[in-house]
Design a protein around this motif. Structure first.
Motif, PDB file in Angstrom:
ATOM      1  N   GLU A  88       0.862  -1.201   0.000  1.00 38.37           N
ATOM      2  CA  GLU A  88       0.000   0.000   0.000  1.00 38.37           C
ATOM      3  C   GLU A  88       0.888   1.237   0.000  1.00 38.37           C
ATOM      4  O   GLU A  88       0.664   2.196  -0.720  1.00 38.37           O
ATOM      5  CB  GLU A  88      -0.860   0.036   1.282  1.00 38.37           C
ATOM      6  N   GLN A  89       1.916   1.191   0.864  1.00 40.14           N
ATOM      7  CA  GLN A  89       2.770   2.377   1.044  1.00 40.14           C
ATOM      8  C   GLN A  89       3.469   2.724  -0.264  1.00 40.14           C
ATOM      9  O   GLN A  89       3.638   3.888  -0.607  1.00 40.14           O
ATOM     10  CB  GLN A  89       3.812   2.085   2.138  1.00 40.14           C
ATOM     11  N   SER A  90       3.791   1.663  -1.050  1.00 32.46           N
ATOM     12  CA  SER A  90       4.551   1.952  -2.292  1.00 32.46           C
ATOM     13  C   SER A  90       3.711   2.796  -3.241  1.00 32.46           C
ATOM     14  O   SER A  90       4.212   3.444  -4.149  1.00 32.46           O
ATOM     15  CB  SER A  90       4.939   0.632  -2.967  1.00 32.46           C
ATOM     16  N   LYS A  91       2.367   2.851  -2.975  1.00 31.29           N
ATOM     17  CA  LYS A  91       1.522   3.720  -3.814  1.00 31.29           C
ATOM     18  C   LYS A  91       1.691   5.177  -3.407  1.00 31.29           C
ATOM     19  O   LYS A  91       1.200   6.086  -4.050  1.00 31.29           O
ATOM     20  CB  LYS A  91       0.041   3.301  -3.670  1.00 31.29           C
ATOM     21  N   HIS A  92       2.315   5.410  -2.238  1.00 29.75           N
ATOM     22  CA  HIS A  92       2.540   6.799  -1.797  1.00 29.75           C
ATOM     23  C   HIS A  92       4.048   7.026  -1.716  1.00 29.75           C
ATOM     24  O   HIS A  92       4.642   6.922  -0.646  1.00 29.75           O
ATOM     25  CB  HIS A  92       1.917   7.023  -0.401  1.00 29.75           C
ATOM     26  N   PRO A  93       4.684   7.313  -2.853  1.00 30.05           N
ATOM     27  CA  PRO A  93       6.154   7.416  -2.860  1.00 30.05           C
ATOM     28  C   PRO A  93       6.697   8.405  -1.825  1.00 30.05           C
ATOM     29  O   PRO A  93       7.784   8.240  -1.313  1.00 30.05           O
ATOM     30  CB  PRO A  93       6.468   7.882  -4.283  1.00 30.05           C
ATOM     31  N   GLU A  94       5.806   9.409  -1.494  1.00 26.69           N
ATOM     32  CA  GLU A  94       6.351  10.442  -0.581  1.00 26.69           C
ATOM     33  C   GLU A  94       6.462   9.900   0.850  1.00 26.69           C
ATOM     34  O   GLU A  94       7.131  10.456   1.698  1.00 26.69           O
ATOM     35  CB  GLU A  94       5.447  11.690  -0.612  1.00 26.69           C
ATOM     36  N   SER A  95       5.776   8.766   1.112  1.00 27.13           N
ATOM     37  CA  SER A  95       5.753   8.350   2.536  1.00 27.13           C
ATOM     38  C   SER A  95       7.097   7.742   2.918  1.00 27.13           C
ATOM     39  O   SER A  95       7.781   7.123   2.101  1.00 27.13           O
ATOM     40  CB  SER A  95       4.637   7.332   2.750  1.00 27.13           C
ATOM     41  N   ARG A  96       7.441   7.910   4.166  1.00 22.34           N
ATOM     42  CA  ARG A  96       8.779   7.469   4.615  1.00 22.34           C
ATOM     43  C   ARG A  96       8.667   6.198   5.448  1.00 22.34           C
ATOM     44  O   ARG A  96       9.543   5.871   6.222  1.00 22.34           O
ATOM     45  CB  ARG A  96       9.419   8.568   5.455  1.00 22.34           C
TER      46      ARG A  96
END
Ligand code: AHG
Ligand code: MN
Ligand code: MN
Ligand code: MN
Length: 336
Positions: A20-28
């Protein structure tokens, strides 16, 4: 043949959230780290619940919480576990727990941007008789500004980034939404991992079950009384609904999510705001219901639009299958 017996594409909750997170590149990866600490807490409570009867973990802790309820040993233990796990994640700034009168403001050196509201052990009245209980949580992002204040958790439920519960029943099931649908994971004790077992849960549009404490019937308002009457004596010749009420919100809501139907804890003359707490019971379950295609109503408005004024505020709640909740809304609208 044997190879089929072993699923090799094991989708663990951690891998799932990383995807899921990989869909939000900005997330750390902060959310992934936060979630892994919540999952750790649930694994610990699951193990403690399973041993409760043997490890003298049943019975009262000898304290009373802000709700005026006698705290059970497992209430206190699970609260301690989650508070410590969430603080040690280094990703939280405010914690609100059913078992703590005041919100916990995390010390600056350990502070992150997430606010977590949680019911560490839901269904406490069922602990000593071994009936399913659970943990419920919701996650907000702190509003802008650098000093966390109570306003960061007195947000409407629609602002939640994620919500979920873990049910300690015949199996340990973790149900989660991060705002893109609902997914269920079952703990494989031999691996110590939550495995994706219920991908993309959708609640049936209409159900055959209603779930309410009929013992409060004498105090209900007219629309609730009319609705329950309709469940039992339908006028349109359809068959009456079955009543299923476990008394643990997590278990009643999980059944409603999978089988369809409606769960209600209405207002009554004794408790005009009902019994269930907005931040860590009503909001997370309403968030999940909407994400699964159902809905949640307070008797006055969409549950997720409610803006709480204090951290232990209560609200009446009607949640579950879309069409079933629509019927309740129509009865309240007719009353206005
Ligand atoms: P908790 O054990 O966290 O205090 O919550 C109990 C709640 C909820 O789990 C359940 O739906 C409700 O209490 C049952 O209330 P009644 O016994 O009044 O029906
Ligand atoms: Mn309680
Ligand atoms: Mn509860
Ligand atoms: Mn509780």
């Amino acid at each position: 043949h044997a190879a089929d017996a072993y699923r090799t594409d094991l989708m663990t909750i951690t891998r799932f959230v990383l995807n899921e997170q990989s869909k939000h590149p900005e997330s750390r990866g902060d959310f992934t780290i936060l979630l892994s600490h919540i999952v750790l807490g649930c694994k610990f409570v699951c193990s403690a619940v399973n041993k409760a009867g043997l490890a003298k973990l049943i019975g009262l802790a000898g304290e009373t919480n802000v709700q005026g309820e006698e705290q059970k040993k497992l209430d206190v233990l699970s609260n301690d576990v989650f508070v410590k796990a969430l603080i040690s994640s280094g990703r939280t700034c405010i914690l609100v727990s059913e078992e703590d009168e005041e919100a916990t403001f995390v010390v600056a050196s350990k502070r992150g941007r997430y606010c977590v509201v949680f019911d560490p052990l839901d269904g406490s009245s069922n602990i000593d008789c071994g009936v399913s209980i659970g943990t419920i949580f919701g996650i907000y992002m702190m509003k802008d500004g650098d000093e966390p204040t109570l306003n960061d958790v007195l947000q409407p439920g629609k602002n939640m980034l994620a919500a979920g519960y873990c049910m300690y029943g015949s199996s340990c099931t973790f149900v989660l939404s991060t705002g893109a649908g609902v997914n269920g994971f079952t703990l494989d004790p031999s691996l110590g991992e939550f495995i994706l077992t219920h991908p993309d849960i959708k609640i049936p549009k209409k159900g055959k079950i209603y779930s309410v404490n009929e013992g409060n019937a004498k105090n209900w308002d007219a629309p609730t009384a009319k609705y329950v009457e309709k469940c039992k004596f339908p006028k349109d010749g359809s068959s009456s609904k079955s009543l299923r009420y476990i008394g643990s919100m997590v278990a009643d809501v999980h059944r409603t999510l999978l089988y369809g139907g409606i769960f209600l804890y209405p207002a009554d003359k004794k408790s005009p705001n009902g019994k269930l707490r907005v931040l860590y019971e009503v909001f997370p379950m309403s968030f999940l219901m909407e994400q699964a295609g159902g809905q949640a109503f307070t008797g006055k408005q969409r549950a997720l639009d409610l803006v709480p004024k204090n951290i232990h505020e209560r609200s009446p709640i009607f949640l579950g299958s879309y069409d079933d909740v629509e019927e309740v809304k129509a009865l309240y609208a007719a009353e206005e």
